[in-house]
Design a protein around this motif. Structure first.
Motif, PDB file in Angstrom:
ATOM      1  N   ALA A 257      12.132   6.358   4.038  1.00 21.31           N
ATOM      2  CA  ALA A 257      12.298   5.261   3.429  1.00 21.31           C
ATOM      3  C   ALA A 257      12.385   5.574   2.446  1.00 21.31           C
ATOM      4  O   ALA A 257      13.000   5.889   1.389  1.00 21.31           O
ATOM      5  N   TYR A 258      11.372   5.865   1.641  1.00 20.88           N
ATOM      6  CA  TYR A 258      11.826   6.598   0.313  1.00 20.88           C
ATOM      7  C   TYR A 258      12.370   7.518  -0.364  1.00 20.88           C
ATOM      8  O   TYR A 258      13.503   6.979  -1.096  1.00 20.88           O
TER       9      TYR A 258
ATOM     10  N   ASN B 288       5.959  -0.044   5.368  1.00 20.11           N
ATOM     11  CA  ASN B 288       6.311  -0.653   3.912  1.00 20.11           C
ATOM     12  C   ASN B 288       4.937  -0.427   2.703  1.00 20.11           C
ATOM     13  O   ASN B 288       5.391  -0.255   1.324  1.00 20.11           O
TER      14      ASN B 288
ATOM     15  N   GLN C 251      15.958   7.894   1.674  1.00 26.74           N
ATOM     16  CA  GLN C 251      17.025   6.743   2.121  1.00 26.74           C
ATOM     17  C   GLN C 251      17.020   5.926   0.758  1.00 26.74           C
ATOM     18  O   GLN C 251      18.082   6.247  -0.221  1.00 26.74           O
ATOM     19  N   ALA C 252      16.180   5.647  -0.059  1.00 31.68           N
ATOM     20  CA  ALA C 252      15.747   4.642  -1.530  1.00 31.68           C
ATOM     21  C   ALA C 252      16.307   5.708  -2.788  1.00 31.68           C
ATOM     22  O   ALA C 252      17.528   5.747  -3.348  1.00 31.68           O
TER      23      ALA C 252
ATOM     24  N   PRO D 279       6.500  -2.363  11.240  1.00 25.89           N
ATOM     25  CA  PRO D 279       7.099  -2.192   9.317  1.00 25.89           C
ATOM     26  C   PRO D 279       6.440  -2.896   8.515  1.00 25.89           C
ATOM     27  O   PRO D 279       6.226  -2.138   7.633  1.00 25.89           O
TER      28      PRO D 279
ATOM     29  N   GLU E  55       7.501   7.376   8.157  1.00 27.08           N
ATOM     30  CA  GLU E  55       9.021   7.039   7.985  1.00 27.08           C
ATOM     31  C   GLU E  55       8.535   6.891   6.662  1.00 27.08           C
ATOM     32  O   GLU E  55       9.911   6.060   6.002  1.00 27.08           O
TER      33      GLU E  55
ATOM     34  N   ALA F 280       5.027   3.037   2.000  1.00 26.41           N
ATOM     35  CA  ALA F 280       6.059   3.330   1.351  1.00 26.41           C
ATOM     36  C   ALA F 280       5.848   3.590  -0.005  1.00 26.41           C
ATOM     37  O   ALA F 280       6.548   4.326  -1.140  1.00 26.41           O
TER      38      ALA F 280
END
Length: 435
Positions: A216-217, A129, A219-220, A125, A212, A132
């Motif tokens: 994540a970006y 992060n 989805q945000a 993770p 990933e 991302a």
């Protein structure tokens, strides 16, 4: 299945093309500290964007990109295209020159559960992060991940071979690999690529954390915009796609170094415990270990206390492998190594504990493994066979993941040939005209 798009790439100015060697860099996860120091000394090197420094590293990358664009260090191509990328290389001990053929494009950032892009390893993770945040701040992609599609008919290679006759860049990189970049901007040809990939699943070979980060970006951004259509540029991810059916796709082994033996275990006790699960045979020549185990299932080389051994799992023992995973994963050499050596012999129980255990290191160089043991920097080295492409595909299609550091696809791609934007402004240019 896979939706791909051409891109209007950002590239170094033609005035800088003759010295492109000065601006390319290794991927962020393979660059050494010594390489980094030299690369950072060049204010125009791509490492300032792919592996930015400082407390606000993402902000530093954004400032650097903005400066380069304003100063015409980076220029955007007038037309969208698919960027053909060939890598010519040799392997030690072989006179054959390989050529890995592929192309860079944008691919929709599919969630894993959509079963279009398939992974073969887990991610950390904290690393996701970091990538991302860099993507969110810069909205620019500089490090293409590596994806694999399978096309036994090799339908696209003709068009790629034709394109590389007129290269944009050529360079020899830090691996001794000759890298060549070209572009296809013919709309009819691009549609052939799109049509073929629309029928394919893609296996993610390299770059799980970067992929990933794109997820994540995306989805945000979707969560923040109820009117999003799903076709905004930030729905897409930069990927280098190669044909899994090609013989020039090489996977090299990654060996395991045991930096310690838990519980003050002696070499003699370690060998005795290994003998409960493996046939253990002493060998005269440590440097012959790769040949001794080559092509043999569940076979490993062991270098311990200056002595070499061949290990092979006793066939009847394999049924004791109780991890909750698929049969395809259980059949892997590295699963056998991690379960019977790390868990059963050393007491590091479970894949999660093993991923976080500081007592194991992953080393690609066979000679370095032996040297580390001889220098007492490690207690033991386990020499492994390479994972095959067939094994990668079977594991991915089973829906499971491999043990950590199972694959090392060679050669690695380089950074600096191509940058792609996912800014909203990209939706208003001729990008969509080729779809």
């Amino acid at each position: 299945m896979a939706e791909i798009r051409p891109v209007r790439g950002w590239r170094y100015s033609p005035a800088l093309s003759p010295t492109i060697d000065s601006y390319v860099s290794p991927l962020f996860d393979v660059v050494s500290s010594k390489q980094r120091a030299a690369l950072y000394n060049n204010p125009l090197n791509s490492i300032h964007v792919s592996v930015p420094q400082g407390e606000d590293a993402a902000g530093a990358a954004l400032r650097r990109l903005t400066e380069w664009q304003k100063a015409d260090v980076l220029l955007q191509d007038a037309l969208p295209g698919l960027y053909v990328y060939y890598q010519y290389f040799r392997l030690p001990g072989s006179a054959r020159e390989y050529c890995r053929k592929g192309f860079m494009c944008h691919i929709r950032a599919y969630a894993w559960e959509e079963n279009v892009v398939l992974r073969h390893e887990n991610t950390l993770p904290v690393s996701v992060n970091d990538r991302a945040e860099l993507l969110a701040r810069t909205q620019m992609q500089s490090s293409a991940t590596h994806g694999l599609y399978r096309d036994e008919a090799f339908e696209l290679e003709y068009y790629m071979d034709e394109a590389v006759q007129d290269p944009l860049y050529q360079t020899e990189d830090y691996q001794g690999v000759r890298d060549v970049l070209a572009v296809i901007q013919d709309r009819t040809v691009i549609r052939k690529f799109q049509a073929l990939l629309a029928e394919k699943q893609v296996i993610l070979a390299d770059g799980h954390h970067r992929y990933e980060a794109s997820l994540a970006y995306r989805q945000a951004r979707q969560a923040a915009d109820s009117k999003a259509t799903g076709y905004e540029p930030w729905n897409y991810h930069l990927m280098y796609l190669t044909n899994a059916a090609a013989d020039d796709l090489r996977i090299l082994p990654t060996h395991r170094l045991l930096l310690e033996l838990p519980g003050q275990l002696t070499d003699e006790a370690f060998l005795q415990r290994l003998g409960e699960f493996f046939l253990v045979l002493a060998q005269d020549d440590a440097y012959a270990l790769p040949e001794v185990i080559a092509g043999k299932t569940w076979a490993f080389g062991l270098y311990l206390g200056g002595q070499a051994y061949k290990l092979r799992l006793r066939p009847e023992v394999h049924a004791q492998l109780t991890w909750e995973t698929t049969a395809q994963v259980k059949a892997l050499d590295l699963t056998v190594l991690h379960y019977f050596v790390l868990e059963r012999v050393l007491g590091i129980v479970g894949p999660e504990a093993q991923r976080n255990w500081p007592g194991v290191a992953y080393v690609r160089s066979f000679s370095e493994c032996l040297a580390q043991v001889d220098r007492s920097a490690a207690r033991a080295a386990f020499i492994t066979n390479e994972v095959t492409m067939d094994e990668v595909e079977r594991v991915c299609h089973s829906g499971a993941v491999m043990p950590p550091k199972s694959t090392f696809f060679y050669p690695k791609t380089i950074v600096g040939f191509l940058f792609t934007s996912i800014r909203d402004a990209e939706a208003d240019n001729s990008f969509l005209q080729c779809v």
